[in-house]
Design a protein around this motif. Structure first.
Motif, PDB file in Angstrom:
ATOM      1  N   PRO A  51       0.841  -1.204   0.000  1.00 33.82           N
ATOM      2  CA  PRO A  51       0.000   0.000   0.000  1.00 33.82           C
ATOM      3  C   PRO A  51       0.875   1.253   0.000  1.00 33.82           C
ATOM      4  O   PRO A  51       2.094   1.170   0.205  1.00 33.82           O
ATOM      5  CB  PRO A  51      -0.784  -0.124   1.311  1.00 33.82           C
ATOM      6  N   ALA A  52       0.252   2.390  -0.213  1.00 32.16           N
ATOM      7  CA  ALA A  52       0.983   3.660  -0.172  1.00 32.16           C
ATOM      8  C   ALA A  52       1.696   3.781   1.169  1.00 32.16           C
ATOM      9  O   ALA A  52       1.128   3.472   2.218  1.00 32.16           O
ATOM     10  CB  ALA A  52       0.019   4.820  -0.385  1.00 32.16           C
ATOM     11  N   HIS A  53       2.955   4.212   1.118  1.00 29.54           N
ATOM     12  CA  HIS A  53       3.766   4.294   2.331  1.00 29.54           C
ATOM     13  C   HIS A  53       4.900   5.291   2.112  1.00 29.54           C
ATOM     14  O   HIS A  53       5.150   5.727   0.998  1.00 29.54           O
ATOM     15  CB  HIS A  53       4.335   2.913   2.693  1.00 29.54           C
ATOM     16  N   THR A  68       5.812  -4.004 -16.730  1.00 30.53           N
ATOM     17  CA  THR A  68       5.486  -2.588 -16.657  1.00 30.53           C
ATOM     18  C   THR A  68       4.871  -2.270 -15.305  1.00 30.53           C
ATOM     19  O   THR A  68       4.237  -3.120 -14.683  1.00 30.53           O
ATOM     20  CB  THR A  68       4.512  -2.166 -17.776  1.00 30.53           C
ATOM     21  N   VAL A  69       5.060  -1.026 -14.876  1.00 28.96           N
ATOM     22  CA  VAL A  69       4.617  -0.625 -13.547  1.00 28.96           C
ATOM     23  C   VAL A  69       4.255   0.861 -13.566  1.00 28.96           C
ATOM     24  O   VAL A  69       4.852   1.643 -14.298  1.00 28.96           O
ATOM     25  CB  VAL A  69       5.723  -0.928 -12.502  1.00 28.96           C
ATOM     26  N   SER A  70       3.265   1.207 -12.753  1.00 29.51           N
ATOM     27  CA  SER A  70       2.869   2.593 -12.572  1.00 29.51           C
ATOM     28  C   SER A  70       3.218   2.992 -11.135  1.00 29.51           C
ATOM     29  O   SER A  70       2.769   2.339 -10.187  1.00 29.51           O
ATOM     30  CB  SER A  70       1.356   2.740 -12.809  1.00 29.51           C
ATOM     31  N   PHE A  71       4.024   4.018 -10.985  1.00 29.84           N
ATOM     32  CA  PHE A  71       4.427   4.526  -9.673  1.00 29.84           C
ATOM     33  C   PHE A  71       3.689   5.830  -9.396  1.00 29.84           C
ATOM     34  O   PHE A  71       3.536   6.665 -10.297  1.00 29.84           O
ATOM     35  CB  PHE A  71       5.935   4.854  -9.650  1.00 29.84           C
ATOM     36  N   ARG A  72       3.269   6.002  -8.161  1.00 29.84           N
ATOM     37  CA  ARG A  72       2.821   7.306  -7.684  1.00 29.84           C
ATOM     38  C   ARG A  72       3.805   7.716  -6.603  1.00 29.84           C
ATOM     39  O   ARG A  72       3.975   7.015  -5.608  1.00 29.84           O
ATOM     40  CB  ARG A  72       1.410   7.277  -7.110  1.00 29.84           C
ATOM     41  N   ILE A  73       4.494   8.814  -6.818  1.00 31.24           N
ATOM     42  CA  ILE A  73       5.467   9.339  -5.858  1.00 31.24           C
ATOM     43  C   ILE A  73       5.031  10.763  -5.545  1.00 31.24           C
ATOM     44  O   ILE A  73       5.058  11.629  -6.433  1.00 31.24           O
ATOM     45  CB  ILE A  73       6.900   9.280  -6.411  1.00 31.24           C
ATOM     46  N   GLY A  74       4.608  10.976  -4.292  1.00 34.55           N
ATOM     47  CA  GLY A  74       4.002  12.255  -3.960  1.00 34.55           C
ATOM     48  C   GLY A  74       2.741  12.411  -4.775  1.00 34.55           C
ATOM     49  O   GLY A  74       1.890  11.524  -4.804  1.00 34.55           O
ATOM     50  N   SER A  75       2.625  13.509  -5.506  1.00 34.65           N
ATOM     51  CA  SER A  75       1.432  13.743  -6.327  1.00 34.65           C
ATOM     52  C   SER A  75       1.653  13.415  -7.804  1.00 34.65           C
ATOM     53  O   SER A  75       0.764  13.633  -8.625  1.00 34.65           O
ATOM     54  CB  SER A  75       1.005  15.211  -6.188  1.00 34.65           C
ATOM     55  N   LYS A  76       2.821  12.871  -8.140  1.00 37.44           N
ATOM     56  CA  LYS A  76       3.135  12.591  -9.546  1.00 37.44           C
ATOM     57  C   LYS A  76       3.051  11.099  -9.842  1.00 37.44           C
ATOM     58  O   LYS A  76       3.371  10.272  -8.995  1.00 37.44           O
ATOM     59  CB  LYS A  76       4.525  13.113  -9.896  1.00 37.44           C
ATOM     60  N   THR A  77       2.651  10.768 -11.060  1.00 37.80           N
ATOM     61  CA  THR A  77       2.561   9.382 -11.518  1.00 37.80           C
ATOM     62  C   THR A  77       3.562   9.171 -12.639  1.00 37.80           C
ATOM     63  O   THR A  77       3.708  10.028 -13.521  1.00 37.80           O
ATOM     64  CB  THR A  77       1.136   9.060 -12.009  1.00 37.80           C
ATOM     65  N   TYR A  78       4.239   8.041 -12.595  1.00 39.51           N
ATOM     66  CA  TYR A  78       5.238   7.680 -13.597  1.00 39.51           C
ATOM     67  C   TYR A  78       4.959   6.259 -14.073  1.00 39.51           C
ATOM     68  O   TYR A  78       4.634   5.390 -13.267  1.00 39.51           O
ATOM     69  CB  TYR A  78       6.655   7.716 -13.009  1.00 39.51           C
ATOM     70  N   GLU A  84      13.976   1.283 -17.678  1.00 37.53           N
ATOM     71  CA  GLU A  84      13.673   2.573 -17.062  1.00 37.53           C
ATOM     72  C   GLU A  84      13.843   2.503 -15.541  1.00 37.53           C
ATOM     73  O   GLU A  84      13.685   1.452 -14.931  1.00 37.53           O
ATOM     74  CB  GLU A  84      12.266   3.016 -17.435  1.00 37.53           C
ATOM     75  N   THR A  85      14.161   3.663 -14.963  1.00 31.78           N
ATOM     76  CA  THR A  85      14.467   3.769 -13.539  1.00 31.78           C
ATOM     77  C   THR A  85      13.541   4.775 -12.880  1.00 31.78           C
ATOM     78  O   THR A  85      13.252   5.826 -13.448  1.00 31.78           O
ATOM     79  CB  THR A  85      15.925   4.225 -13.340  1.00 31.78           C
ATOM     80  N   ILE A  86      13.093   4.442 -11.670  1.00 34.88           N
ATOM     81  CA  ILE A  86      12.255   5.330 -10.865  1.00 34.88           C
ATOM     82  C   ILE A  86      12.933   5.511  -9.513  1.00 34.88           C
ATOM     83  O   ILE A  86      13.383   4.534  -8.899  1.00 34.88           O
ATOM     84  CB  ILE A  86      10.847   4.729 -10.659  1.00 34.88           C
ATOM     85  N   PHE A  87      12.984   6.747  -9.034  1.00 42.33           N
ATOM     86  CA  PHE A  87      13.567   7.069  -7.731  1.00 42.33           C
ATOM     87  C   PHE A  87      12.459   7.499  -6.778  1.00 42.33           C
ATOM     88  O   PHE A  87      11.662   8.381  -7.110  1.00 42.33           O
ATOM     89  CB  PHE A  87      14.598   8.193  -7.880  1.00 42.33           C
ATOM     90  N   ALA A  88      12.396   6.867  -5.610  1.00 38.64           N
ATOM     91  CA  ALA A  88      11.423   7.208  -4.570  1.00 38.64           C
ATOM     92  C   ALA A  88      12.191   7.687  -3.340  1.00 38.64           C
ATOM     93  O   ALA A  88      12.743   6.883  -2.588  1.00 38.64           O
ATOM     94  CB  ALA A  88      10.563   5.996  -4.236  1.00 38.64           C
ATOM     95  N   PRO A  89      12.254   9.008  -3.125  1.00 40.82           N
ATOM     96  CA  PRO A  89      13.027   9.531  -1.997  1.00 40.82           C
ATOM     97  C   PRO A  89      12.339   9.294  -0.654  1.00 40.82           C
ATOM     98  O   PRO A  89      11.113   9.195  -0.584  1.00 40.82           O
ATOM     99  CB  PRO A  89      13.123  11.035  -2.300  1.00 40.82           C
ATOM    100  N   ARG A  90      13.142   9.222   0.378  1.00 44.55           N
ATOM    101  CA  ARG A  90      12.603   9.091   1.736  1.00 44.55           C
ATOM    102  C   ARG A  90      11.693  10.273   2.054  1.00 44.55           C
ATOM    103  O   ARG A  90      11.824  11.352   1.468  1.00 44.55           O
ATOM    104  CB  ARG A  90      13.736   8.967   2.749  1.00 44.55           C
ATOM    105  N   LEU A  91      10.758  10.023   2.952  1.00 47.65           N
ATOM    106  CA  LEU A  91       9.807  11.017   3.461  1.00 47.65           C
ATOM    107  C   LEU A  91       8.782  11.495   2.438  1.00 47.65           C
ATOM    108  O   LEU A  91       8.014  12.416   2.705  1.00 47.65           O
ATOM    109  CB  LEU A  91      10.531  12.229   4.080  1.00 47.65           C
ATOM    110  N   ILE A  92       8.740  10.857   1.264  1.00 47.63           N
ATOM    111  CA  ILE A  92       7.718  11.153   0.255  1.00 47.63           C
ATOM    112  C   ILE A  92       6.882   9.885   0.076  1.00 47.63           C
ATOM    113  O   ILE A  92       7.428   8.818  -0.221  1.00 47.63           O
ATOM    114  CB  ILE A  92       8.341  11.555  -1.100  1.00 47.63           C
ATOM    115  N   ALA A  93       5.578  10.001   0.254  1.00 48.82           N
ATOM    116  CA  ALA A  93       4.701   8.832   0.090  1.00 48.82           C
ATOM    117  C   ALA A  93       4.805   8.300  -1.339  1.00 48.82           C
ATOM    118  O   ALA A  93       4.876   9.076  -2.291  1.00 48.82           O
ATOM    119  CB  ALA A  93       3.264   9.200   0.420  1.00 48.82           C
TER     120      ALA A  93
END
Length: 159
Positions: A51-53, A68-78, A84-93
């Protein structure tokens, strides 16, 4: 004894860990990096997403090998696919949804302490585990234990 002329066999149980309907193997452990990072190769089925965390202690980087995958990081969707690479920083849901039948990816945990979570909530596998989508939720007491450990030990908050 192991020397350059004879290699001891490595069993699947020493390499593969069954996790959440899929599996992972450790490519680089935090012990090898002085805790700086851990690198895992993972295969998860559609429907096995967390779940979102948010992580209080670490950043996560995901490199897609297959699927394939859909990421939601903060308010943005990728949307990400192979290469392809996705970065999810700490302290951002963040959260992700696997949009193919399964997702094969590499995840970089920095620092590497969150690797302990994956070890705690996985089991050694006798062979490469079969990937299968979850058909039902785990028992409520297990879910509460997992959520409590995520919060207290690993600094991960469900949002």
């Amino acid at each position: 004894m192991n020397d350059t002329n004879s290699l001891e066999p490595v069993t699947a149980a020493a390499v593969y860990r069954a996790y959440n309907g899929g599996y992972f193997k450790t490519l680089v452990s935090p012990e090898q990096t002085g805790g700086s990072f851990a690198l895992l190769e993972m295969v998860l089925p559609q429907g096995a997403e967390p779940p979102a965390h948010l992580h209080e202690k670490e950043d996560e980087t995901f490199y897609v090998l297959d699927g394939t995958v859909s990421f939601r990081i903060g308010s943005k969707t990728y949307i990400a696919g192979p290469g392809e690479t996705i970065f999810a920083p700490r302290l951002i849901a963040h959260e992700f949804r696997i949009t193919s039948s399964q997702l094969h990816f590499i995840t970089l945990l920095t620092p590497g302490s969150f690797w302990d979570y994956f070890m705690e909530f996985s089991t050694a596998a006798d062979a490469v585990p079969v990937v299968k989508a979850p058909t039902e939720l785990p028992p409520a007491d297990f879910l509460m234990h997992l959520i409590n450990r995520l919060n207290s030990q690993y600094g991960v908050k469900l949002v």
